[in-house]
Design a protein around this motif. Structure first.
Motif, PDB file in Angstrom:
ATOM      1  N   ASN A  49       0.839  -1.200   0.000  1.00 18.03           N
ATOM      2  CA  ASN A  49       0.000   0.000   0.000  1.00 18.03           C
ATOM      3  C   ASN A  49       0.871   1.246   0.000  1.00 18.03           C
ATOM      4  OD1 ASN A  49      -2.432   1.426   0.024  1.00 18.03           O
ATOM      5  ND2 ASN A  49      -2.447   1.573   2.257  1.00 18.03           N
ATOM      6  N   PHE A  50       1.983   1.185  -0.753  1.00 22.81           N
ATOM      7  CA  PHE A  50       2.911   2.309  -0.832  1.00 22.81           C
ATOM      8  C   PHE A  50       2.653   3.088  -2.114  1.00 22.81           C
ATOM      9  CE2 PHE A  50       6.997   3.915  -2.545  1.00 22.81           C
ATOM     10  CZ  PHE A  50       7.247   4.886  -1.596  1.00 22.81           C
ATOM     11  N   SER A  51       2.214   4.323  -1.967  1.00 21.01           N
ATOM     12  CA  SER A  51       1.939   5.181  -3.114  1.00 21.01           C
ATOM     13  C   SER A  51       0.983   4.450  -4.064  1.00 21.01           C
ATOM     14  CB  SER A  51       3.253   5.565  -3.799  1.00 21.01           C
ATOM     15  OG  SER A  51       3.042   6.479  -4.842  1.00 21.01           O
ATOM     16  N   ALA A  52       1.358   4.351  -5.338  1.00 23.79           N
ATOM     17  CA  ALA A  52       0.496   3.666  -6.310  1.00 23.79           C
ATOM     18  C   ALA A  52       0.684   2.160  -6.300  1.00 23.79           C
ATOM     19  CB  ALA A  52       0.776   4.203  -7.712  1.00 23.79           C
ATOM     20  N   TYR A  53       1.635   1.671  -5.507  1.00 19.51           N
ATOM     21  CA  TYR A  53       1.966   0.251  -5.560  1.00 19.51           C
ATOM     22  C   TYR A  53       1.024  -0.558  -4.686  1.00 19.51           C
ATOM     23  CZ  TYR A  53       6.003   2.272  -7.803  1.00 19.51           C
ATOM     24  OH  TYR A  53       6.810   2.989  -8.652  1.00 19.51           O
ATOM     25  N   THR A  54      -0.118  -0.855  -5.276  1.00 25.42           N
ATOM     26  CA  THR A  54      -1.156  -1.653  -4.636  1.00 25.42           C
ATOM     27  C   THR A  54      -1.561  -2.766  -5.603  1.00 25.42           C
ATOM     28  OG1 THR A  54      -3.085  -0.497  -5.537  1.00 25.42           O
ATOM     29  CG2 THR A  54      -2.005   0.497  -3.605  1.00 25.42           C
ATOM     30  N   PRO A  55      -2.216  -3.811  -5.105  1.00 24.43           N
ATOM     31  CA  PRO A  55      -2.601  -4.910  -6.000  1.00 24.43           C
ATOM     32  C   PRO A  55      -3.623  -4.525  -7.059  1.00 24.43           C
ATOM     33  CG  PRO A  55      -3.479  -5.239  -3.791  1.00 24.43           C
ATOM     34  CD  PRO A  55      -2.509  -4.114  -3.692  1.00 24.43           C
ATOM     35  N   LYS A  56      -4.180  -3.340  -6.959  1.00 21.74           N
ATOM     36  CA  LYS A  56      -5.113  -2.876  -7.993  1.00 21.74           C
ATOM     37  C   LYS A  56      -4.411  -2.046  -9.073  1.00 21.74           C
ATOM     38  CE  LYS A  56      -9.069  -2.789  -4.825  1.00 21.74           C
ATOM     39  NZ  LYS A  56      -9.637  -4.036  -5.341  1.00 21.74           N
ATOM     40  N   ASP A  57      -3.113  -1.775  -8.871  1.00 21.47           N
ATOM     41  CA  ASP A  57      -2.357  -0.952  -9.816  1.00 21.47           C
ATOM     42  C   ASP A  57      -1.729  -1.832 -10.896  1.00 21.47           C
ATOM     43  OD1 ASP A  57      -0.982   1.755 -10.420  1.00 21.47           O
ATOM     44  OD2 ASP A  57       0.683   0.321 -10.335  1.00 21.47           O
ATOM     45  N   ALA A  58      -1.971  -1.488 -12.147  1.00 23.03           N
ATOM     46  CA  ALA A  58      -1.517  -2.332 -13.259  1.00 23.03           C
ATOM     47  C   ALA A  58       0.005  -2.392 -13.350  1.00 23.03           C
ATOM     48  CB  ALA A  58      -2.109  -1.822 -14.570  1.00 23.03           C
ATOM     49  N   ASP A  59       0.678  -1.262 -13.155  1.00 22.55           N
ATOM     50  CA  ASP A  59       2.136  -1.246 -13.271  1.00 22.55           C
ATOM     51  C   ASP A  59       2.792  -2.066 -12.162  1.00 22.55           C
ATOM     52  OD1 ASP A  59       2.037   0.347 -15.529  1.00 22.55           O
ATOM     53  OD2 ASP A  59       2.201   2.218 -14.393  1.00 22.55           O
ATOM     54  N   TYR A  60       2.296  -1.893 -10.946  1.00 23.51           N
ATOM     55  CA  TYR A  60       2.836  -2.668  -9.828  1.00 23.51           C
ATOM     56  C   TYR A  60       2.652  -4.162 -10.073  1.00 23.51           C
ATOM     57  CZ  TYR A  60       2.993  -4.761  -5.147  1.00 23.51           C
ATOM     58  OH  TYR A  60       3.265  -5.570  -4.071  1.00 23.51           O
ATOM     59  N   MET A  61       1.466  -4.550 -10.451  1.00 25.09           N
ATOM     60  CA  MET A  61       1.202  -5.971 -10.648  1.00 25.09           C
ATOM     61  C   MET A  61       1.948  -6.527 -11.856  1.00 25.09           C
ATOM     62  SD  MET A  61      -0.583  -7.092  -8.159  1.00 25.09           S
ATOM     63  CE  MET A  61      -1.383  -8.594  -8.715  1.00 25.09           C
ATOM     64  N   ARG A  62       2.154  -5.690 -12.859  1.00 25.25           N
ATOM     65  CA  ARG A  62       2.892  -6.153 -14.035  1.00 25.25           C
ATOM     66  C   ARG A  62       4.335  -6.487 -13.674  1.00 25.25           C
ATOM     67  NH1 ARG A  62       2.517  -9.344 -18.058  1.00 25.25           N
ATOM     68  NH2 ARG A  62       4.059  -8.928 -19.688  1.00 25.25           N
ATOM     69  N   SER A  63       4.879  -5.827 -12.661  1.00 23.33           N
ATOM     70  CA  SER A  63       6.246  -6.143 -12.241  1.00 23.33           C
ATOM     71  C   SER A  63       6.348  -7.566 -11.695  1.00 23.33           C
ATOM     72  CB  SER A  63       6.732  -5.135 -11.192  1.00 23.33           C
ATOM     73  OG  SER A  63       6.108  -5.339  -9.947  1.00 23.33           O
ATOM     74  N   PHE A  64       5.215  -8.156 -11.353  1.00 20.27           N
ATOM     75  CA  PHE A  64       5.150  -9.559 -10.932  1.00 20.27           C
ATOM     76  C   PHE A  64       4.492 -10.439 -12.005  1.00 20.27           C
ATOM     77  CE2 PHE A  64       5.098  -7.060  -6.988  1.00 20.27           C
ATOM     78  CZ  PHE A  64       6.167  -7.626  -6.310  1.00 20.27           C
ATOM     79  N   LEU A  65       4.369  -9.904 -13.223  1.00 26.76           N
ATOM     80  CA  LEU A  65       3.759 -10.611 -14.357  1.00 26.76           C
ATOM     81  C   LEU A  65       2.304 -10.978 -14.094  1.00 26.76           C
ATOM     82  CD1 LEU A  65       6.659 -12.990 -15.496  1.00 26.76           C
ATOM     83  CD2 LEU A  65       6.184 -10.636 -16.200  1.00 26.76           C
ATOM     84  N   MET A  66       1.621 -10.135 -13.322  1.00 27.34           N
ATOM     85  CA  MET A  66       0.218 -10.384 -13.003  1.00 27.34           C
ATOM     86  C   MET A  66      -0.640  -9.191 -13.410  1.00 27.34           C
ATOM     87  SD  MET A  66       0.287 -12.410  -9.327  1.00 27.34           S
ATOM     88  CE  MET A  66       1.353 -11.274  -8.423  1.00 27.34           C
ATOM     89  N   GLU A  67      -1.934  -9.438 -13.454  1.00 25.74           N
ATOM     90  CA  GLU A  67      -2.921  -8.393 -13.695  1.00 25.74           C
ATOM     91  C   GLU A  67      -3.425  -7.867 -12.352  1.00 25.74           C
ATOM     92  OE1 GLU A  67      -3.617  -7.308 -16.691  1.00 25.74           O
ATOM     93  OE2 GLU A  67      -2.316  -8.811 -17.640  1.00 25.74           O
ATOM     94  N   PRO A  68      -4.017  -6.669 -12.331  1.00 25.55           N
ATOM     95  CA  PRO A  68      -4.601  -6.175 -11.079  1.00 25.55           C
ATOM     96  C   PRO A  68      -5.536  -7.209 -10.458  1.00 25.55           C
ATOM     97  CG  PRO A  68      -4.580  -4.429 -12.709  1.00 25.55           C
ATOM     98  CD  PRO A  68      -4.130  -5.675 -13.424  1.00 25.55           C
ATOM     99  N   ALA A  69      -5.433  -7.350  -9.142  1.00 23.84           N
ATOM    100  CA  ALA A  69      -6.191  -8.389  -8.435  1.00 23.84           C
ATOM    101  C   ALA A  69      -7.330  -7.771  -7.637  1.00 23.84           C
ATOM    102  CB  ALA A  69      -5.265  -9.166  -7.507  1.00 23.84           C
TER     103      ALA A  69
END
Length: 261
Positions: A49-69
């Motif tokens: 939950n840091f800044s935009a880095y949440t599981p709903k953020d596409a860029d954050y999740m893409r860094s783990f090869l995943m889609e927003p959850a």
């Protein structure tokens, strides 16, 4: 070029996939050297939950090869499919970082004679995750499935006690003042002192010129760096209770002398 940058989601990937390894267990797979505590790892990705880095953020999740959850179960289902591939990428990235850091010029102690680090420096981690940052943590022996989390008081009474040598599983970031360190602290502050006969920061890469914020001093210690614990004490800094851990480097392998600063 590989730059360790806390402002990007790769910071979380490189850290989480290191500390949640059972490093005393050999997987037999060179690209995935140790089993992972997958339950804890997926939970910490979800809890970000840091800044935009949440599981709903596409860029954050893409860094783990995943889609927003949209739920923890949704994230876990995706994680099961991609974990090995992301793990391999993280290992490569960490090796590149270590090679880059070791090739950089070292800086004189006359420039900065003491360094500080706020720990644990990912928001969703707590003091119980500090001990698992080290190869010496007994939980690294598993069994696989046991949660990698160790109460700080227990760690400080054993492998993190004064006089012990610790070896980092992950990259550590340091700055030159305690105020910046406190900004990232979740209950721990590291104070790094040089060896008595040293005049350089050996094995500490000065990366400020490569940072997106050159106004903030930053050094890094890459995975596998060793430190001796010199002191431990609890105190209060700016109204916040912290455990202060005094460290000094354990000399690493020799290399050709280059100096910056």
């Amino acid at each position: 070029m590989c730059i360790y940058d806390w402002t990007t989601a790769s910071f979380a990937r490189m850290t989480l996939f290191k500390i949640f390894q059972y490093t005393d267990i050999d997987s037999g797979i060179a690209s995935l050297p140790h089993p992972l505590d997958r339950e804890s790892l997926s939970m910490k990705i979800w809890q970000s939950n840091f800044s935009a880095y949440t599981p709903k953020d596409a860029d954050y999740m893409r860094s783990f090869l995943m889609e927003p959850a949209h739920s923890l179960d949704h994230l876990k289902a995706q994680f099961d499919e991609v974990a090995d591939e992301v793990y391999n990428f993280s290992e490569i990235e960490n090796r590149l970082l270590a090679a880059a850091a070791r090739s950089m010029p070292r800086t004189s102690l006359a420039f900065k004679s003491q360094l500080f680090s706020g720990q644990v420096d990912i928001q969703q981690l707590g003091t119980k995750h500090f001990g698992i940052e080290f190869y010496e943590c007994p939980l690294n022996s598993g069994p696989v499935g046991n949660q990698l989390a160790h109460p700080l008081t227990d760690a400080l009474a054993s492998y993190l006690s004064v006089g012990k040598t610790i070896t980092t599983k992950m990259t550590w970031s340091f700055t030159d003042n305690i105020d910046d360190a406190m900004h990232y602290s979740n209950g721990i502050v590291l104070v790094l002192n040089p060896l008595s006969d040293a005049w350089l920061w050996d094995d500490m890469a000065f990366i400020t010129p490569l940072s997106d914020d050159p106004g903030k001093i930053e050094y890094i210690a890459s995975p596998g760096t060793q430190f001796e614990i010199q002191s431990l004490h609890d105190t209060n800094v700016s109204g916040k209770a912290v455990t202060v851990i005094g460290l000094r480097p354990v000399p690493g392998r020799s290399r050709r002398l280059t100096v910056q600063g």
